[in-house]
Design a protein around this motif. Structure first.
Motif, PDB file in Angstrom:
ATOM      1  N   UNK A  26       0.828  -1.198   0.000  1.00  0.00           N
ATOM      2  CA  UNK A  26       0.000   0.000   0.000  1.00  0.00           C
ATOM      3  C   UNK A  26       0.866   1.253   0.000  1.00  0.00           C
ATOM      4  N   UNK A  27       1.963   1.222   0.765  1.00  0.00           N
ATOM      5  CA  UNK A  27       2.862   2.374   0.791  1.00  0.00           C
ATOM      6  C   UNK A  27       3.432   2.640  -0.586  1.00  0.00           C
ATOM      7  N   UNK A  28       3.775   1.565  -1.327  1.00  0.00           N
ATOM      8  CA  UNK A  28       4.320   1.729  -2.664  1.00  0.00           C
ATOM      9  C   UNK A  28       3.298   2.357  -3.595  1.00  0.00           C
ATOM     10  N   UNK A  29       2.039   1.880  -3.481  1.00  0.00           N
ATOM     11  CA  UNK A  29       0.983   2.435  -4.334  1.00  0.00           C
ATOM     12  C   UNK A  29       0.789   3.912  -4.057  1.00  0.00           C
ATOM     13  N   UNK A  30       0.728   4.273  -2.758  1.00  0.00           N
ATOM     14  CA  UNK A  30       0.528   5.680  -2.397  1.00  0.00           C
ATOM     15  C   UNK A  30       1.677   6.536  -2.917  1.00  0.00           C
ATOM     16  N   UNK A  31       2.908   6.034  -2.743  1.00  0.00           N
ATOM     17  CA  UNK A  31       4.064   6.791  -3.206  1.00  0.00           C
ATOM     18  C   UNK A  31       4.013   7.011  -4.703  1.00  0.00           C
ATOM     19  N   UNK A 115       7.696  12.778   3.535  1.00  0.00           N
ATOM     20  CA  UNK A 115       8.628  12.870   2.409  1.00  0.00           C
ATOM     21  C   UNK A 115       9.691  11.775   2.566  1.00  0.00           C
ATOM     22  N   UNK A 116       9.295  10.519   2.325  1.00  0.00           N
ATOM     23  CA  UNK A 116      10.230   9.411   2.549  1.00  0.00           C
ATOM     24  C   UNK A 116      11.469   9.477   1.671  1.00  0.00           C
ATOM     25  N   UNK A 117      11.334  10.066   0.491  1.00  0.00           N
ATOM     26  CA  UNK A 117      12.456  10.319  -0.414  1.00  0.00           C
ATOM     27  C   UNK A 117      12.371  11.782  -0.817  1.00  0.00           C
ATOM     28  N   UNK A 118      13.510  12.443  -0.931  1.00  0.00           N
ATOM     29  CA  UNK A 118      13.478  13.861  -1.252  1.00  0.00           C
ATOM     30  C   UNK A 118      12.659  14.114  -2.516  1.00  0.00           C
ATOM     31  N   UNK A 149      13.641  10.597   7.727  1.00  0.00           N
ATOM     32  CA  UNK A 149      14.926  10.023   8.134  1.00  0.00           C
ATOM     33  C   UNK A 149      16.110  10.574   7.348  1.00  0.00           C
ATOM     34  N   UNK A 150      15.916  10.783   6.041  1.00  0.00           N
ATOM     35  CA  UNK A 150      17.044  11.227   5.218  1.00  0.00           C
ATOM     36  C   UNK A 150      17.536  12.619   5.587  1.00  0.00           C
ATOM     37  N   UNK A 151      16.738  13.364   6.357  1.00  0.00           N
ATOM     38  CA  UNK A 151      17.174  14.684   6.813  1.00  0.00           C
ATOM     39  C   UNK A 151      18.006  14.607   8.090  1.00  0.00           C
ATOM     40  N   UNK A 152      18.112  13.419   8.675  1.00  0.00           N
ATOM     41  CA  UNK A 152      18.813  13.307   9.959  1.00  0.00           C
ATOM     42  C   UNK A 152      19.753  12.106   9.993  1.00  0.00           C
ATOM     43  N   UNK A 153      20.303  11.777   8.827  1.00  0.00           N
ATOM     44  CA  UNK A 153      21.319  10.739   8.762  1.00  0.00           C
ATOM     45  C   UNK A 153      20.812   9.339   8.573  1.00  0.00           C
ATOM     46  N   UNK A 154      19.504   9.158   8.403  1.00  0.00           N
ATOM     47  CA  UNK A 154      18.927   7.835   8.208  1.00  0.00           C
ATOM     48  C   UNK A 154      18.733   7.506   6.742  1.00  0.00           C
ATOM     49  N   UNK A 157      13.216   6.384   2.079  1.00  0.00           N
ATOM     50  CA  UNK A 157      12.257   5.355   1.705  1.00  0.00           C
ATOM     51  C   UNK A 157      11.256   5.085   2.814  1.00  0.00           C
ATOM     52  N   UNK A 158       9.974   4.933   2.416  1.00  0.00           N
ATOM     53  CA  UNK A 158       8.922   4.714   3.402  1.00  0.00           C
ATOM     54  C   UNK A 158       9.133   3.431   4.191  1.00  0.00           C
ATOM     55  N   UNK A 159       9.600   2.378   3.509  1.00  0.00           N
ATOM     56  CA  UNK A 159       9.785   1.103   4.188  1.00  0.00           C
ATOM     57  C   UNK A 159      10.939   1.132   5.178  1.00  0.00           C
ATOM     58  N   UNK A 160      11.843   2.091   5.043  1.00  0.00           N
ATOM     59  CA  UNK A 160      13.015   2.171   5.912  1.00  0.00           C
ATOM     60  C   UNK A 160      12.855   3.192   7.030  1.00  0.00           C
ATOM     61  N   UNK A 161      11.682   3.805   7.140  1.00  0.00           N
ATOM     62  CA  UNK A 161      11.493   4.796   8.200  1.00  0.00           C
ATOM     63  C   UNK A 161      11.676   4.158   9.573  1.00  0.00           C
TER      64      UNK A 161
END
Length: 473
Positions: A26-31, A115-118, A149-154, A157-161
């Protein structure tokens, strides 16, 4: 797509996560949908000109700004999901009550990673919450917290949050402050009817370990960039901070203020220093935001639960002296040490309501025009201590609870700009009552665990233990 969030009491966090079957798909579809033209998303840092945005039209030039008064904050579970009958019941309840101001965070507390990916956005959960506010006739307020996460060193991607407490309490890296400001601007464009934005939450992640104090320089830098970005979207957007936890301590503790104290304890001097720095170096502000509890940081209620609420009045007056002319908001306020934790069963609902009413009275006397009850909603079941309504998971849910009546009536009777009146109180015994009044109505609270009789505004009033009464004047 997992739902993540917290029920937080000043300085406390509870992290829970729901992972449904097919969540990743579902996350992939939404993205993917969010990257299609016309869905308010863009591969750039802000939405493209001409994209359809999710939201109602911006207010007309001659339309007054919506007022913000006494309302509540949505937590992880709320009435935007569940049985359609229960959801509709809460929407009707709020609409009939004239609508209440409602706060929603952009990440967590029921909202997914925005914003899981910029440049790739996922606003599905946020959309649903903002739509609920609209359908229930409320004034929406957005808290700009937390950070992808990508804004703070993580990882991106939604699955990697990373939804752990440590990750969510991490602020954006300074090199991503502009990215966070761009995200804030995207949110403002997506919801043009949202006119009030709070920048960050409780200085989370802004702590200077080396000097054992708040990193007020870092927070103020983030605040200023967000403030400027929002004003570029619309100069009439209203922005506030610093959303500091106004901690109080036992006066004997090392960091206790020597000058700002009372029977409720002493303020943490490090918090006062952080506020003063932000106040002096801020790019601007349309309102001031604080939060905190009546009890001390070690959970003491000094000298008791009702007298401890005097702290709200003292803090309000202190803030108003430093930021004259700016409305004062309490983004969160707590009167019971278990607030925000797993156990809210220590007090009876009548005692909880009476202390809550005393706290709201104290905030108003300190000059606050707005306060937001942290609604500790449960996902399922029929019991919900301290909640505004019962859980909406079943068709019989969504029924109002005593706390709703208090918050809704307080908002209706004491809106921003209220002129308060003096009321005489003559007690027949040593009992103590708390009173807040206008020329039309008075709110009276019995602080005793027994019946009392008192003369309020020339009228004899009989009150049950921990009673809360509204009197027409």
């Amino acid at each position: 797509m997992g739902r993540h969030g917290w029920n937080s009491g000043a300085g406390r966090w509870r992290l829970t996560a729901l992972l449904g079957v097919g969540a990743a798909a579902l996350a992939l579809v939404v993205t993917l949908l969010n990257t299609l033209p016309g869905n308010g998303a863009s591969t750039e840092g802000t939405a493209r000109e001409g994209d359809r945005v999710h939201g109602t039209p911006a207010p007309a030039p001659d339309q007054p700004e919506p007022e913000v008064g006494w309302g509540f904050t949505h937590t992880q579970f709320s009435a935007d999901e569940g049985s359609p009958a229960a959801v509709a019941r809460v929407e009707g309840l709020l609409s009939r009550g004239g609508g209440l101001p409602q706060v929603q965070h952009i990440m967590g507390w029921g909202a997914d990673n925005p914003e899981p990916v910029k440049g790739r956005y996922d606003f599905a959960a946020m959309d649903r919450r903002i739509d609920f506010v609209r359908e229930s006739g409320g004034t929406p307020v957005v808290t700009l917290c937390c950070a992808p996460d990508w804004m703070k060193g993580g990882k991106a991607g939604a699955d990697d949050t990373d939804w752990s407490q440590a990750a969510l309490e991490t602020a954006p890296d300074p090199e991503h402050f502009d990215d966070y400001a761009a995200l804030a601007a995207t949110v403002a464009r997506r919801y043009p009817d949202v006119r009030h934005f709070i920048v960050w939450n409780e200085f989370k992640g802004f702590w200077n370990d080396a000097e054992s104090r708040w990193d007020y320089e870092g927070y103020t830098e983030l605040y200023n960039r967000v403030y400027q970005a929002l004003k570029k979207v619309d100069k009439d957007i209203m922005v506030g901070g610093p959303y500091l936890v106004m901690d109080s301590l036992d006066p004997s503790e090392e960091d206790a203020s020597e000058t700002f104290k009372g029977s409720w304890g002493a303020m943490d001097q490090r918090t006062l220093d952080a506020f003063d720095y932000w106040n002096e170096h801020k790019a601007g502000a349309d309102f001031v935001v604080v939060d905190g509890s009546s009890y001390t940081r070690d959970d003491e209620l000094l000298p008791d639960e009702f007298a401890a609420t005097d702290k709200f009045t003292a803090v309000g007056r202190w803030v108003r002296e430093r930021a004259p002319g700016l409305p004062l908001w309490w983004a969160e306020y707590y009167v019971e040490p278990a607030d925000g934790g797993d156990d809210r069963h220590g007090w009876s609902e009548s005692r909880r309501g009476a202390v809550q009413a005393a706290g709201m009275i104290a905030m108003a006397k300190g000059g606050a025009s707005s306060g937001f009850y942290w609604n500790p909603e449960e996902e399922k079941g029929t019991e919900c201590p301290g909640c505004l309504w019962t859980p909406t998971s079943g068709s019989g849910g969504g029924r109002k609870l005593p706390m709703y009546d208090l918050v809704a009536r307080f908002n209706a009777e004491f809106p921003p700009g209220t002129r308060y009146a003096n009321v005489s109180v003559v007690q027949a015994d040593v009992s103590e009552v708390r009173v807040l009044a206008t020329d039309e109505v008075a709110l009276v609270v019995n602080t005793q665990d027994r019946r009392i009789s008192a003369t309020v505004d020339g009228r004899q009033v009989e009150m049950q233990a921990y009673g809360v009464k509204w009197l027409q004047r």
